[in-house]
Scaffold this motif. Structure first.
Motif, PDB file in Angstrom:
ATOM      1  N   GLY A 111     -29.567  33.383 -21.414  1.00  0.00           N
ATOM      2  CA  GLY A 111     -28.423  34.244 -21.676  1.00  0.00           C
ATOM      3  C   GLY A 111     -27.179  33.738 -20.976  1.00  0.00           C
ATOM      4  O   GLY A 111     -27.236  32.846 -20.126  1.00  0.00           O
ATOM      5  N   PRO A 112     -26.019  34.292 -21.338  1.00  0.00           N
ATOM      6  CA  PRO A 112     -24.768  33.834 -20.727  1.00  0.00           C
ATOM      7  C   PRO A 112     -24.763  34.102 -19.223  1.00  0.00           C
ATOM      8  O   PRO A 112     -25.227  35.145 -18.752  1.00  0.00           O
ATOM      9  CB  PRO A 112     -23.694  34.664 -21.443  1.00  0.00           C
ATOM     10  N   ARG A 113     -24.232  33.128 -18.473  1.00  0.00           N
ATOM     11  CA  ARG A 113     -24.146  33.254 -17.019  1.00  0.00           C
ATOM     12  C   ARG A 113     -22.746  33.728 -16.638  1.00  0.00           C
ATOM     13  O   ARG A 113     -21.760  33.356 -17.270  1.00  0.00           O
ATOM     14  CB  ARG A 113     -24.434  31.889 -16.371  1.00  0.00           C
ATOM     15  N   LEU A 240     -15.524  29.651 -30.098  1.00  0.00           N
ATOM     16  CA  LEU A 240     -16.704  30.126 -29.378  1.00  0.00           C
ATOM     17  C   LEU A 240     -16.393  30.407 -27.918  1.00  0.00           C
ATOM     18  O   LEU A 240     -16.876  31.392 -27.337  1.00  0.00           O
ATOM     19  CB  LEU A 240     -17.835  29.107 -29.498  1.00  0.00           C
ATOM     20  N   SER A 241     -15.576  29.554 -27.291  1.00  0.00           N
ATOM     21  CA  SER A 241     -15.198  29.782 -25.889  1.00  0.00           C
ATOM     22  C   SER A 241     -14.368  31.051 -25.749  1.00  0.00           C
ATOM     23  O   SER A 241     -14.561  31.839 -24.813  1.00  0.00           O
ATOM     24  CB  SER A 241     -14.409  28.582 -25.360  1.00  0.00           C
ATOM     25  N   ALA A 242     -13.438  31.245 -26.693  1.00  0.00           N
ATOM     26  CA  ALA A 242     -12.606  32.445 -26.646  1.00  0.00           C
ATOM     27  C   ALA A 242     -13.455  33.704 -26.824  1.00  0.00           C
ATOM     28  O   ALA A 242     -13.229  34.727 -26.152  1.00  0.00           O
ATOM     29  CB  ALA A 242     -11.535  32.374 -27.729  1.00  0.00           C
ATOM     30  N   PHE A 243     -14.445  33.638 -27.693  1.00  0.00           N
ATOM     31  CA  PHE A 243     -15.335  34.789 -27.862  1.00  0.00           C
ATOM     32  C   PHE A 243     -16.171  35.029 -26.602  1.00  0.00           C
ATOM     33  O   PHE A 243     -16.381  36.179 -26.192  1.00  0.00           O
ATOM     34  CB  PHE A 243     -16.254  34.587 -29.054  1.00  0.00           C
ATOM     35  N   HIS A 244     -16.634  33.946 -25.968  1.00  0.00           N
ATOM     36  CA  HIS A 244     -17.441  34.080 -24.751  1.00  0.00           C
ATOM     37  C   HIS A 244     -16.664  34.836 -23.675  1.00  0.00           C
ATOM     38  O   HIS A 244     -17.217  35.699 -22.979  1.00  0.00           O
ATOM     39  CB  HIS A 244     -17.834  32.695 -24.245  1.00  0.00           C
ATOM     40  N   PHE A 245     -15.383  34.511 -23.528  1.00  0.00           N
ATOM     41  CA  PHE A 245     -14.591  35.158 -22.477  1.00  0.00           C
ATOM     42  C   PHE A 245     -14.164  36.574 -22.860  1.00  0.00           C
ATOM     43  O   PHE A 245     -14.240  37.505 -22.054  1.00  0.00           O
ATOM     44  CB  PHE A 245     -13.345  34.323 -22.169  1.00  0.00           C
ATOM     45  N   SER A 246     -13.680  36.752 -24.090  1.00  0.00           N
ATOM     46  CA  SER A 246     -13.053  38.031 -24.466  1.00  0.00           C
ATOM     47  C   SER A 246     -13.984  38.985 -25.185  1.00  0.00           C
ATOM     48  O   SER A 246     -13.706  40.194 -25.229  1.00  0.00           O
ATOM     49  CB  SER A 246     -11.853  37.750 -25.363  1.00  0.00           C
ATOM     50  N   GLN A 247     -15.062  38.457 -25.806  1.00  0.00           N
ATOM     51  CA  GLN A 247     -15.964  39.247 -26.645  1.00  0.00           C
ATOM     52  C   GLN A 247     -15.256  39.878 -27.841  1.00  0.00           C
ATOM     53  O   GLN A 247     -15.738  40.854 -28.427  1.00  0.00           O
ATOM     54  CB  GLN A 247     -16.647  40.349 -25.809  1.00  0.00           C
ATOM     55  N   ASP A 248     -14.108  39.320 -28.233  1.00  0.00           N
ATOM     56  CA  ASP A 248     -13.396  39.819 -29.407  1.00  0.00           C
ATOM     57  C   ASP A 248     -14.095  39.289 -30.664  1.00  0.00           C
ATOM     58  O   ASP A 248     -14.232  38.072 -30.839  1.00  0.00           O
ATOM     59  CB  ASP A 248     -11.942  39.327 -29.372  1.00  0.00           C
ATOM     60  N   PRO A 249     -14.544  40.180 -31.565  1.00  0.00           N
ATOM     61  CA  PRO A 249     -15.304  39.742 -32.745  1.00  0.00           C
ATOM     62  C   PRO A 249     -14.501  38.867 -33.706  1.00  0.00           C
ATOM     63  O   PRO A 249     -15.095  38.174 -34.537  1.00  0.00           O
ATOM     64  CB  PRO A 249     -15.722  41.059 -33.410  1.00  0.00           C
ATOM     65  N   VAL A 250     -13.183  38.891 -33.624  1.00  0.00           N
ATOM     66  CA  VAL A 250     -12.370  38.037 -34.499  1.00  0.00           C
ATOM     67  C   VAL A 250     -12.755  36.574 -34.313  1.00  0.00           C
ATOM     68  O   VAL A 250     -12.900  35.821 -35.276  1.00  0.00           O
ATOM     69  CB  VAL A 250     -10.867  38.239 -34.206  1.00  0.00           C
ATOM     70  N   PHE A 251     -12.928  36.168 -33.068  1.00  0.00           N
ATOM     71  CA  PHE A 251     -13.259  34.770 -32.783  1.00  0.00           C
ATOM     72  C   PHE A 251     -14.656  34.414 -33.317  1.00  0.00           C
ATOM     73  O   PHE A 251     -14.859  33.333 -33.869  1.00  0.00           O
ATOM     74  CB  PHE A 251     -13.200  34.511 -31.280  1.00  0.00           C
ATOM     75  N   LEU A 252     -15.602  35.315 -33.146  1.00  0.00           N
ATOM     76  CA  LEU A 252     -16.965  35.045 -33.608  1.00  0.00           C
ATOM     77  C   LEU A 252     -17.019  34.959 -35.130  1.00  0.00           C
ATOM     78  O   LEU A 252     -17.701  34.086 -35.689  1.00  0.00           O
ATOM     79  CB  LEU A 252     -17.910  36.134 -33.101  1.00  0.00           C
ATOM     80  N   GLU A 253     -16.300  35.853 -35.805  1.00  0.00           N
ATOM     81  CA  GLU A 253     -16.304  35.842 -37.276  1.00  0.00           C
ATOM     82  C   GLU A 253     -15.747  34.523 -37.811  1.00  0.00           C
ATOM     83  O   GLU A 253     -16.330  33.895 -38.702  1.00  0.00           O
ATOM     84  CB  GLU A 253     -15.476  37.014 -37.797  1.00  0.00           C
ATOM     85  N   LYS A 254     -14.620  34.087 -37.251  1.00  0.00           N
ATOM     86  CA  LYS A 254     -14.028  32.816 -37.695  1.00  0.00           C
ATOM     87  C   LYS A 254     -14.957  31.646 -37.378  1.00  0.00           C
ATOM     88  O   LYS A 254     -15.094  30.708 -38.176  1.00  0.00           O
ATOM     89  CB  LYS A 254     -12.680  32.609 -36.999  1.00  0.00           C
ATOM     90  N   ALA A 255     -15.606  31.691 -36.202  1.00  0.00           N
ATOM     91  CA  ALA A 255     -16.504  30.604 -35.806  1.00  0.00           C
ATOM     92  C   ALA A 255     -17.707  30.515 -36.738  1.00  0.00           C
ATOM     93  O   ALA A 255     -18.167  29.413 -37.079  1.00  0.00           O
ATOM     94  CB  ALA A 255     -16.963  30.808 -34.360  1.00  0.00           C
TER      95      ALA A 255
END
Length: 306
Positions: A111-113, A240-255
């Motif tokens: 899991g994420p550290r 992916l890095s932006a989603f890891h830090f912010s947890q904003d679903p916009v980044f995950l959807e685009k990724a």
């Protein structure tokens, strides 16, 4: 008499030519038919068994090579007192077996550290003071120096970012002398690539401003011919890095969409990713002008696709 002697000489020459033909080929023809490297190998290693060209697209090809050396040529070379090829072939077989076991082992994804937790052993206060004294600085002086250095690095980052915002917002690159934006793939490479950096240096307002551009303007399925490596490390990695830090679903959807568009690069017959793709068609290929994939590029995109 002279005519008879010439005829006799001609007969001998013809006989020699027939004798050469009966053996198949002359020495010159045989040498010309051999690959140059093969001739050199035969001279250096007269007892080595000729090897067929290997197809490194499969494990079976490598294992075939090892079996041939163990069962045939390697053993013969050993018996002739030459290099100990049989022992080396056995060692190679052991290494291949270990690699196969390693590749076939199930992969565990932890899991994420928490990035704020250090993973290295920290120095004690006494050890830190001793190191600083060796440099001729006190703890307070070193702390002040660290703050100044961080400030200088952050100022340089913001200087570059402000120039990009003013002259090239949403473009792939900034031409700093011309003060204009440049388009390469039309994916906002610099903006997306800078998201995690903005977060790390504490510029959250700049981060969320860039996030709004990603949400409204970033199209990850254009009918554009792109380099798989560049788009993977800069755009997919940035999202992916932006989603890891912010947890904003916009980044995950685009990724996720971008990853599906690039995934066909992994479906090449050799297993080595193709170098180019058309995102809007989710189609990857090797361009005719440069059909080979760079080893560094193919191996540098593994993290994002894990």
């Amino acid at each position: 008499g002279e005519e008879e002697e010439e005829a006799e000489a001609d007969g001998k020459e013809e006989g020699e030519e027939v004798e050469e033909d009966s053996e198949g080929q002359s020495d010159v023809e045989k040498e010309e038919d051999k690959p140059r490297l093969g001739v050199l190998n035969d001279r250096l290693h007269p007892f080595r068994r000729p090897q067929a060209p290997l197809d490194f697209k499969s494990r079976e090809a490598v294992e075939m090579m090892v079996r041939e050396r163990q069962e045939g040529g390697g053993a013969r070379v050993h018996e002739k007192g030459g290099v100990r090829l049989a022992a080396r072939a056995q060692a190679a077989a052991d290494r291949i077996r270990e690699k196969r076991e390693e590749m076939d082992a199930p992969v565990e994804h932890p899991g994420p550290r928490d990035p704020s937790l250090p993973t290295h052993a920290s120095l004690s206060l006494a050890e830190a003071q001793e190191k600083l004294q060796a440099l001729g600085r006190s703890v307070e002086e070193q702390a002040a120096l660290n703050v100044a250095r961080r400030g200088a690095v952050k100022a340089a980052i913001l200087h570059a970012w402000e120039g990009y915002k003013e002259f090239a917002w949403g473009m792939d690159e900034l031409a700093p002398v011309a003060k204009k934006g440049l388009k390469w793939f039309g994916l906002g490479l610099t903006l997306v690539d800078s998201l995690d950096l903005l977060w790390l240096v504490g510029e959250k307002d700049e981060f969320w401003g860039a996030r709004d551009w990603v949400a409204a303007d970033l199209d990850v399925s254009p009918q554009v011919h792109v380099n798989v490596f560049e788009v993977t490390i800069r755009v997919l990695g940035g999202l992916l890095s932006a989603f890891h830090f912010s947890q904003d679903p916009v980044f995950l959807e685009k990724a996720q969409i971008l990853g599906r568009n690039l995934r066909s690069a992994m479906e090449s017959p050799s297993g080595v990713p193709w170098s180019d793709a058309v995102l809007g068609e989710a189609r990857a290929f090797a361009p005719p002008t440069a059909p080979d994939s760079s080893v560094s590029e193919a191996t540098s995109i593994q993290l994002e696709f894990k």
